[in-house]
Design an enzyme around this catalytic site. Structure first.
Site, mmCIF file in Angstrom:
data_model
loop_
_atom_site.group_PDB
_atom_site.id
_atom_site.type_symbol
_atom_site.label_atom_id
_atom_site.label_comp_id
_atom_site.label_asym_id
_atom_site.label_seq_id
_atom_site.Cartn_x
_atom_site.Cartn_y
_atom_site.Cartn_z
ATOM 1 N N SER A 9 -79.131 -18.404 56.576
ATOM 2 C CA SER A 9 -78.600 -17.191 57.200
ATOM 3 C C SER A 9 -79.407 -16.851 58.449
ATOM 4 O O SER A 9 -80.594 -17.164 58.550
ATOM 5 C CB SER A 9 -78.693 -16.008 56.239
ATOM 6 O OG SER A 9 -77.978 -16.268 55.059
HETATM 7 N N1 SAH Z 1 -79.986 -17.480 51.557
HETATM 8 C C1 SAH Z 1 -79.684 -18.837 51.889
HETATM 9 C C2 SAH Z 1 -78.213 -18.979 52.141
HETATM 10 C C3 SAH Z 1 -77.761 -20.357 51.898
HETATM 11 S S1 SAH Z 1 -76.023 -20.593 52.084
HETATM 12 C C4 SAH Z 1 -80.485 -19.257 53.108
HETATM 13 O O1 SAH Z 1 -80.748 -18.403 53.970
HETATM 14 O O2 SAH Z 1 -80.804 -20.421 53.228
HETATM 15 C C5 SAH Z 1 -75.435 -20.077 50.501
HETATM 16 C C6 SAH Z 1 -75.863 -20.899 49.330
HETATM 17 O O3 SAH Z 1 -75.117 -20.441 48.200
HETATM 18 C C7 SAH Z 1 -75.574 -22.392 49.434
HETATM 19 O O4 SAH Z 1 -76.763 -23.095 49.237
HETATM 20 C C8 SAH Z 1 -74.564 -22.658 48.323
HETATM 21 O O5 SAH Z 1 -74.710 -23.930 47.717
HETATM 22 C C9 SAH Z 1 -74.886 -21.531 47.350
HETATM 23 N N2 SAH Z 1 -73.809 -21.192 46.417
HETATM 24 C C10 SAH Z 1 -72.472 -21.136 46.639
HETATM 25 N N3 SAH Z 1 -71.820 -20.762 45.513
HETATM 26 C C11 SAH Z 1 -72.774 -20.574 44.560
HETATM 27 C C12 SAH Z 1 -72.744 -20.206 43.190
HETATM 28 N N4 SAH Z 1 -71.605 -19.936 42.541
HETATM 29 N N5 SAH Z 1 -73.908 -20.121 42.513
HETATM 30 C C13 SAH Z 1 -75.095 -20.382 43.127
HETATM 31 N N6 SAH Z 1 -75.187 -20.748 44.421
HETATM 32 C C14 SAH Z 1 -74.052 -20.853 45.131
#
Ligand code: SAH
Length: 226
Positions: free
Chosen positions: A71
């Protein structure tokens, strides 16, 4: 993936870039000092591939492994601010991803439980957080189910776009607790929920504008291996 296994350096150059980033975030005038202090302590470049090093402190979302994104700093600041958390609170994070938001929450003094559904990303990030000495508890699992065994949580933060507010997560939020979640399809609305009781009418739901997260998916992904 070129994570920096050996060169965990936070050089003066990186620190300088980071202070510039914090200065710009502060100038927006919407983030509190607790959040800015936490973000000034987290070396965002170490959560990215080496090749993206020079962009780490721009206010941009950037690619990480498994087709996901880290993000953008102002979004991390905004979600952290909306959480309105106090040190020692128990926080559930859905979507560990790169671990950057996780590290910021740890730096805010919170007890963080973070779930990621993609095994490859989970493995990389869990190791990285340990190496950088952030004490989050990381779980491979489906964020829709939450972590009932560790509930209730004071705060819940979702960092992927959810088509709707998952009931299981609302159930795992303490009365008096706050959830911050992007709700919607391809584009979402940043949503803050205060839970004042167990009935749906006890929820105070506020919207904070459009946002753009990768989708919250509902199956575990064990990676490309057979
Ligand atoms: N806060 C993170 C955001 C990563 S993008 C950062 O700044 O790096 C969002 C993440 O959510 C991805 O890694 C994706 O694999 C995960 N995600 C999507 N659906 C999910 C679920 N049902 N349970 C757990 N993680 C999930």
């Amino acid at each position: 993936m070129l994570h920096k296994d050996l060169e965990m350096d936070d050089t003066f150059k990186h620190q300088g870039w980071r202070q510039q980033m914090i200065k710009k975030l502060r100038e927006k005038g919407v983030f509190g000092e607790d959040v800015l202090r936490a973000m000034s302590q987290v070396p965002r470049h170490l959560f990215l591939e080496t090749a993206l090093d020079y962009m780490a402190y721009e206010d941009k979302a950037l690619p990480i492994s498994c087709g996901q994104t880290i993000s953008q700093p102002s979004t991390v600041a905004f979600q952290s601010e909306l959480l309105d958390a106090k040190p020692d609170m128990k926080v559930l994070e859905v979507g560990t991803g790169s671990g950057y938001q996780t590290a910021v929450l740890c730096s805010m003094g919170l007890r963080v439980f973070s779930i990621e559904r993609q095994k490859d990303l989970f493995d990389i990030t869990k190791d990285l957080l340990i190496k950088l000495q952030y004490r989050a508890k990381c779980f491979l699992g489906d964020g829709y189910a939450g972590l009932p065994q560790y509930a209730p949580f004071d705060r819940i933060i979702i960092t992927c776009g959810a088509p709707e507010i998952p009931q299981a997560l609302l159930d795992q939020l303490k009365v008096g607790g706050v959830m911050v979640i992007p709700v919607g399809g391809t584009h979402q609305e940043m949503t803050r929920i205060e839970k004042h009781g167990d009935k749906p009418t006890d929820l105070v739901i506020q919207h904070y504008g459009d946002c753009n997260f990768v989708p919250m998916l509902n199956k575990l992904d064990y990676g490309a291996k057979p």
